[in-house]
Motif scaffolding. Structure first.
Motif, PDB file in Angstrom:
ATOM      1  N   ARG A  70      -2.273  -4.249   2.307  1.00 34.39           N
ATOM      2  CA  ARG A  70      -3.483  -4.499   3.274  1.00 34.39           C
ATOM      3  C   ARG A  70      -4.510  -3.542   3.236  1.00 34.39           C
ATOM      4  O   ARG A  70      -5.493  -3.391   3.691  1.00 34.39           O
ATOM      5  CB  ARG A  70      -2.904  -4.327   4.636  1.00 34.39           C
ATOM      6  N   GLN A  71      -4.361  -2.478   2.026  1.00 34.63           N
ATOM      7  CA  GLN A  71      -5.454  -1.571   1.651  1.00 34.63           C
ATOM      8  C   GLN A  71      -5.770  -1.869   0.148  1.00 34.63           C
ATOM      9  O   GLN A  71      -4.658  -1.899  -0.854  1.00 34.63           O
ATOM     10  CB  GLN A  71      -5.039  -0.196   2.010  1.00 34.63           C
ATOM     11  N   ASP A 145      -6.044   4.382   4.844  1.00 33.78           N
ATOM     12  CA  ASP A 145      -4.926   5.545   5.151  1.00 33.78           C
ATOM     13  C   ASP A 145      -4.090   5.943   3.905  1.00 33.78           C
ATOM     14  O   ASP A 145      -3.191   4.817   3.492  1.00 33.78           O
ATOM     15  CB  ASP A 145      -3.905   5.063   6.223  1.00 33.78           C
ATOM     16  N   SER A 147      -1.617   7.520   3.455  1.00 34.93           N
ATOM     17  CA  SER A 147      -0.192   7.469   3.579  1.00 34.93           C
ATOM     18  C   SER A 147       0.637   6.280   3.598  1.00 34.93           C
ATOM     19  O   SER A 147       1.822   6.158   3.697  1.00 34.93           O
ATOM     20  CB  SER A 147       0.038   8.207   4.890  1.00 34.93           C
ATOM     21  N   GLN A 148      -0.253   5.246   3.668  1.00 33.25           N
ATOM     22  CA  GLN A 148       0.341   3.673   3.350  1.00 33.25           C
ATOM     23  C   GLN A 148      -0.249   3.353   2.171  1.00 33.25           C
ATOM     24  O   GLN A 148      -1.167   3.636   1.471  1.00 33.25           O
ATOM     25  CB  GLN A 148      -0.438   2.959   4.456  1.00 33.25           C
ATOM     26  N   PRO A 149       0.541   2.064   1.376  1.00 28.14           N
ATOM     27  CA  PRO A 149       0.462   1.640   0.068  1.00 28.14           C
ATOM     28  C   PRO A 149      -1.250   1.102  -0.039  1.00 28.14           C
ATOM     29  O   PRO A 149      -1.700   0.725   0.869  1.00 28.14           O
ATOM     30  CB  PRO A 149       1.330   0.527   0.124  1.00 28.14           C
ATOM     31  N   SER A 182       2.554   1.638  -3.746  1.00 25.69           N
ATOM     32  CA  SER A 182       0.991   1.299  -3.990  1.00 25.69           C
ATOM     33  C   SER A 182       1.014   0.396  -5.321  1.00 25.69           C
ATOM     34  O   SER A 182       2.265   0.420  -6.140  1.00 25.69           O
ATOM     35  CB  SER A 182       0.322   2.378  -4.122  1.00 25.69           C
TER      36      SER A 182
END
Length: 261
Positions: A70-71, A145, A147-149, A182
């Motif tokens: 989602r990133q 963020d 810290s997120q994938p 990631s």
């Protein structure tokens, strides 16, 4: 100096020539002249440009729909065209967040005007140089963020970092910072895959346009993916990465997607 003042119209620039090869209108006469000369030396360059763009759509579709990312961090985005990263991702997951990175003033001007987000998500553009990954990483928050994938998109950008060790170090720096889960999606021109004729075209480009460019071998390209889990079908011509239907003709551009374990 403003962004518009930084735009050079007397020398061809990759983002504008690429736009010309894709059928866009955001280019100048010098870009079209150099683009036509390169095409004369390496006639399949337009197919390479279209295949690279199609790879982007398939890779982002996989990352959003199947991998659940989602990133997205799109480094060296180039001029906006159809089906940009945020458009593909947000069709699947409207809450997706995307940061585009480029350091060309004409790209900056167009991107800020055109790369708008779905209401549920967020899209940002930062003016930064791929040679300076720490600057990029410092600038992506709070849109992303870390810290997120994150899916890192580096399509046709590492070829402008002429030193292979430096290009590899840039990729590793970025992938070291983002968490497991990631992904990295990357394409790169080569003199393999039938691209031997590209050598003369690249030499002409380096004498007449900016920024200078280099091709790399399969082994050099594979070095960008060290420490990552390479997804099927591995390192292939970008035109054949998870393409549906009849096999597409190979183009002289490697493509791959890998996951950080």
């Amino acid at each position: 100096m403003t962004e518009i003042d930084r735009i050079r119209t007397d020398i061809a620039h990759n983002a504008r020539v690429w736009n010309y090869w894709l059928g866009g209108k955001d280019n100048y006469q010098i870009d079209r002249q150099v683009g036509d000369q390169v095409t004369g030396l390496f006639p399949s360059i337009r197919q390479v440009a279209r295949a690279d763009r199609a790879f982007l759509g398939r890779a982002v579709t996989y990352l959003a729909a199947e991998a659940g990312v989602r990133q997205f961090l799109d480094i060296g985005t180039g001029l906006p065209t159809v089906d940009n990263t945020h458009e593909v991702a947000q069709r699947i997951a409207p809450e997706s967040r995307i940061v585009y990175v480029d350091n060309d003033p004409i790209v900056l001007t167009h991107a800020r005007a055109l790369l708008t987000s779905a209401p549920e998500g967020r899209t940002a553009y930062i003016d930064a140089d791929a040679h300076r990954p720490d600057d990029i990483l410092r600038s992506v928050e709070p849109t992303l963020d870390l810290s997120q994938p994150v899916a890192v998109i580096m399509l046709g950008i590492l070829n402008f970092i002429l030193d292979t060790d430096k290009a590899t170090a840039i990729v590793r720096r970025i992938m070291d910072v983002i968490p497991p889960g990631s992904h990295l999606a990357v394409t790169h021109p080569t003199l393999e895959l039938g691209g031997e004729g590209n050598a003369e075209a690249m030499a002409f480009w380096n004498e007449n346009a900016t920024p200078p460019i280099t091709a790399r071998s399969r082994a050099e390209f594979a070095g960008f993916l060290d420490g990552l889990d390479l997804l099927d079908p591995g390192i292939v011509s970008c035109s054949r990465w998870r393409a549906e239907g009849d096999p597409e003709p190979e183009v002289a551009q490697f493509g791959a997607v890998a996951r950080k374990p």
